[in-house]
Design a protein around this motif. Sequence first.
Motif, PDB file in Angstrom:
ATOM      1  N   PRO A 162       0.815  -1.225   0.000  1.00 33.92           N
ATOM      2  CA  PRO A 162       0.000   0.000   0.000  1.00 33.92           C
ATOM      3  C   PRO A 162       0.849   1.276   0.000  1.00 33.92           C
ATOM      4  N   GLN A 163       2.063   1.160   0.526  1.00 33.87           N
ATOM      5  CA  GLN A 163       2.912   2.362   0.605  1.00 33.87           C
ATOM      6  C   GLN A 163       3.184   2.936  -0.792  1.00 33.87           C
ATOM      7  N   VAL A 164       3.202   2.050  -1.796  1.00 32.79           N
ATOM      8  CA  VAL A 164       3.412   2.526  -3.177  1.00 32.79           C
ATOM      9  C   VAL A 164       2.300   3.516  -3.531  1.00 32.79           C
ATOM     10  N   LEU A 165       1.084   3.155  -3.168  1.00 30.17           N
ATOM     11  CA  LEU A 165      -0.035   4.079  -3.424  1.00 30.17           C
ATOM     12  C   LEU A 165       0.132   5.354  -2.600  1.00 30.17           C
ATOM     13  N   PHE A 166       0.404   5.182  -1.302  1.00 36.83           N
ATOM     14  CA  PHE A 166       0.484   6.361  -0.424  1.00 36.83           C
ATOM     15  C   PHE A 166       1.548   7.345  -0.932  1.00 36.83           C
ATOM     16  N   ASN A 167       2.619   6.818  -1.512  1.00 36.26           N
ATOM     17  CA  ASN A 167       3.684   7.701  -2.002  1.00 36.26           C
ATOM     18  C   ASN A 167       3.196   8.603  -3.140  1.00 36.26           C
ATOM     19  N   HIS A 168       2.188   8.156  -3.858  1.00 34.76           N
ATOM     20  CA  HIS A 168       1.698   8.950  -4.995  1.00 34.76           C
ATOM     21  C   HIS A 168       0.584   9.925  -4.604  1.00 34.76           C
ATOM     22  N   LEU A 169      -0.045   9.706  -3.451  1.00 34.49           N
ATOM     23  CA  LEU A 169      -1.240  10.496  -3.119  1.00 34.49           C
ATOM     24  C   LEU A 169      -0.895  11.958  -2.857  1.00 34.49           C
ATOM     25  N   HIS A 170      -1.858  12.821  -3.083  1.00 42.09           N
ATOM     26  CA  HIS A 170      -1.679  14.241  -2.760  1.00 42.09           C
ATOM     27  C   HIS A 170      -2.908  14.725  -2.000  1.00 42.09           C
ATOM     28  N   GLU A 171      -2.928  15.979  -1.627  1.00 39.91           N
ATOM     29  CA  GLU A 171      -3.968  16.452  -0.705  1.00 39.91           C
ATOM     30  C   GLU A 171      -5.372  16.511  -1.323  1.00 39.91           C
ATOM     31  N   ASP A 172      -5.479  16.414  -2.635  1.00 39.14           N
ATOM     32  CA  ASP A 172      -6.807  16.468  -3.250  1.00 39.14           C
ATOM     33  C   ASP A 172      -7.317  15.081  -3.656  1.00 39.14           C
ATOM     34  N   CYS A 173      -6.875  14.074  -2.939  1.00 34.18           N
ATOM     35  CA  CYS A 173      -7.330  12.702  -3.231  1.00 34.18           C
ATOM     36  C   CYS A 173      -8.313  12.261  -2.158  1.00 34.18           C
TER      37      CYS A 173
END
Length: 530
Positions: free
Chosen positions: A382-393
């Motif tokens: 899941p960290q792979v996803l978290f690394n891509h997320l930004h504040e408007d997700c």
Amino acid sequence: MARAGAGVAAAILRNWPQFLELESSAEPPCAVILCGPGNNGGDGYVVGQHLSARGWRVEVLRELNHSHEGAAAHALANLPAAVEQHGFAMAATGHRPDIIVDALFGIGCTRPLGTEYLALFGAVAARPPRPATARWRHIPKVVAVDCPSGFDLDRGVFLAPEPPRSLDQEALTEWSTDESRRHIATDLCVTFHLPKPGHVLSALSGQRLEIVDIGLPGGAGKDAAALADLPKQPHALRLVDPVRGNRPKAFQRWFQSVTHLDKAAHKYQRGHAIVLSGGLGQGGAARMAARAALRIGAGAVTIAAPQSAVPETAAQINALMLRPLPDSYTLRGWMEDDRLRALCLGPGLGHKRAQEMVPAALWGKRATVLDADALSCFGEDPQVLFNHLHEDCILTPHEGEFRTLFPDLAAELHQSDRLTLTRRAAERAGAVVLLKGPVTVIARPDGCASVHPALRERAAPWLATAGAGDVLAGMITGLLATQDPHHRDILGAAELAVWMHVEAARQFGPGLLAEDLPDELPALMRALFA
Ligand SMILES: NC(=O)C1=CN([C@@H]2O[C@H](COP(=O)(O)OP(=O)(O)OC[C@H]3O[C@@H](n4cnc5c(N)ncnc54)[C@H](OP(=O)(O)O)[C@@H]3O)[C@@H](O)[C@H]2O)[C@@H](O)CC1
Ligand SMILES: Nc1ncnc2c1ncn2[C@@H]1O[C@H](COP(=O)(O)OP(=O)(O)O)[C@@H](O)[C@H]1O
């Protein structure tokens, strides 16, 4: 306190009208009221005063050597002489009442309840029944004032009581697995002004709840506008609750505060959203999401399908637009178009396509809703996803997807409260997390959170139908598309969408299919905008 206590007495009569005709009989209804040291106890005295005035036999159990202050002292002094007062030591003495009122501790309960308090209920309930009373009167109804004693109204869990010191290991194991020894089971809970988070979060969520108006102004339970106006402070908790009272006006203000629609806007200014779809035969979920996004107010919605699914998709849509999306490079290229405001990825997308497309979509820094496959495809890391997320997700998992992304937190789901866990998930992901279910919790990474109950009078169990979550993801996407990209309110859009989703389901009623939901929105909005 006067209004609160009177409201509890009225709620008792409303819920059990069978007692009304006994009031002037030879065997009038009986109530035992357990009163604590604070204002909860004070409310209990007022209940006693009202029931006694109606001819009930009322007995108050309290700590006789405790002296109250303020309103509670006044309420105690106003107890009529007909009300018997005893110390807790008398809990087992006398006859079994029709009603036991739990006014020991309410919102002021700061620590686990001692076993001596829990024992009081058992002792009163185990008294011998009053002779010559009908059998239906032999099982007392238990009424909680504000909440059952020992309940944490902020978190929706019972504060775990300390086990009695005398227990050996075996007895301790038995004690700790027996729920009934740890908290009081109530039939009705009567609270004041507004429901509190704990009333909807977990343990009490199935219970009958009445809310008494005690004359305080405003509040989210009465008017959704009040919800919209509430400051979104870190660690503030908002209750997305029924819009009561002046429904249409409140809804309008709420809707406008979330969508920022300009009356003179053309379609692209109303917002363009893209919903990514999966391959051949997999497009239904994305089409439902896209239709929902368009229905709720986006000016234009495009389905982005792989080439193989283009003919199938084209055959099933009209107002929705369609573009082939062969690969993530193409998606990155689309990000040059400023009119693109919101993206939805997940419904029917397929894991492989989701893994490829999610990083490209997030790179564009648009408001992005990630659901279904766009979440579960990151189960391995899941960290792979978290690394891509930004504040408007925003991530919109159901419990299964939540488990995939946050396995350690999910392991606590049944012991800890949903609110804390969703907050921790949002903090870890660095994005808004919306945990779906009959009680939906939405949390921002800074701790600001909302709880939305689809319970009791707003229950819509038929919403648990395949595809309903896809529609919700589309509704959030549509609302986000309408927002000014420089002033996005992800939490606000999610709150409004969740509320409308349930309202649409309630409007349709049983027999609902997920694909009916988007087409319920116009009638819902018409009624609410009237
Ligand atoms: N607008 C409003 O607020 C309204 C409020 N209203 C009513 O007031 C209620 C709140 O009253 P409240 O604040 O006096 O707290 P309450 O629940 O009576 O308990 C406080 C006492 O309990 C004690 N104590 C705590 N935990 C304990 C434990 N485990 N075991 C033993 N003792 C414990 C605590 O002691 P301390 O922690 O200070 O040592 C203190 O003495 C609310 O639920 C509603 O019914 C309504 O009238 C309408 C308007
Ligand atoms: N018992 C229920 N009462 C009200 N709403 C529910 C209930 N169970 C599920 N829901 C809602 O239905 C939707 C189901 O979404 P989801 O589980 O993602 O389904 P799908 O993946 O089939 O679209 C969510 O919005 C959830 O909050």
